[in-house]
Design an enzyme around this catalytic site. Sequence first.
Site, PDB file in Angstrom:
ATOM      1  N   ASP A  12      46.514  38.071  39.804  1.00 59.73           N
ATOM      2  CA  ASP A  12      46.259  37.296  41.015  1.00 59.73           C
ATOM      3  C   ASP A  12      47.394  36.305  41.266  1.00 59.73           C
ATOM      4  OD1 ASP A  12      43.918  38.542  41.594  1.00 59.73           O
ATOM      5  OD2 ASP A  12      42.605  36.879  41.031  1.00 59.73           O
ATOM      6  N   LYS A  39      38.063  42.424  40.840  1.00 57.14           N
ATOM      7  CA  LYS A  39      36.607  42.311  40.809  1.00 57.14           C
ATOM      8  C   LYS A  39      36.047  42.757  39.469  1.00 57.14           C
ATOM      9  CE  LYS A  39      34.172  42.880  44.460  1.00 57.14           C
ATOM     10  NZ  LYS A  39      34.077  41.457  44.796  1.00 57.14           N
ATOM     11  N   ASP A 239      31.731  37.769  42.321  1.00 55.65           N
ATOM     12  CA  ASP A 239      31.879  38.511  41.071  1.00 55.65           C
ATOM     13  C   ASP A 239      31.199  37.767  39.916  1.00 55.65           C
ATOM     14  OD1 ASP A 239      33.468  40.224  42.569  1.00 55.65           O
ATOM     15  OD2 ASP A 239      35.333  39.260  41.940  1.00 55.65           O
ATOM     16  N   GLY A 274      40.599  29.063  41.346  1.00 58.55           N
ATOM     17  CA  GLY A 274      41.034  30.142  40.471  1.00 58.55           C
ATOM     18  C   GLY A 274      40.019  31.264  40.449  1.00 58.55           C
TER      19      GLY A 274
END
Length: 291
Positions: A12, A39, A239, A274
């Site tokens: 990410d 995910k 998630d 985050g």
Amino acid sequence: MAVWNLGSINIDNVYRVPHLPAAGETLAAMEFSQGLGGKGANMSVAIARAAARVAHIGAVGPEGKWTVDRLMEYGVDTRPIQVMTEHATGHANIAVAEDGENQIVLFAGSNRAISSSAVGQALAEASPGDTFITQNETNGQREAAEMARQLGLRVVYAAAPFDPDAVRELLPFVDLLVLNQVEAEQLEAALGKPVHALGIEDVVVTLGSDGCLWLSGSGEETHVPAISVTPVDTTGAGDTFTGYLVAGLDRGMPMRQALDLATQAGALMVTRLGTADVIPDLKEIEDAKLG
């Protein structure tokens, strides 16, 4: 019991911005950070931090080996993860605005090259009563879900990012379907029937600030209210919710108790900037005393 997660692993790249960019706009980021995401990885970390055993089935490129190490540090069984020299690790470029909303550009990379043999080898170690979970960021979901059902596992499907064709293929094997309100509306439009009429044992529709709705196979609807917090970043909150829900069920919690725990986890997650690296553990949720 154990959870077997066929899921994505991403690097990410997170950009903090004053607002989400409009079409054609060039926008200067105020901050940049890089971390573990995807995910699938997010859910595996959430499941592990919710005190359930989880094995992650996935793939990374050679530059993404650190993501596997990070998953291991968080308590995830990483033995089923393949390292591929011919594919780059999946990654996401994420813009996060000051109001907590986000915008994401995703590159699948090695997440779409997971071998069927790796899935089969992993699930060969599963036991009846274990849980299998998957999302729409990898290949091989249908075959894996069918195999899991044949092996006597509970099959959980987080139908995101939404793909009507993928959903159609998986529905015959799904015991628990988790999706957000927009995805539920898209699914109803694609299939021409409401989500409560899909013949699935349990459906959970997340409603953002309105909490979530549990639709049981018996036709009963239960609304679980959200917990009021000030959001900082909504990335990964769904998630986290799903991971905690699955972990709670795998640990033997009744559905309502697992939903309450997942709601607390999701609420705490949106107060953090985050993704996988900041997913809370059970002690942090207890200490926060949310709800």
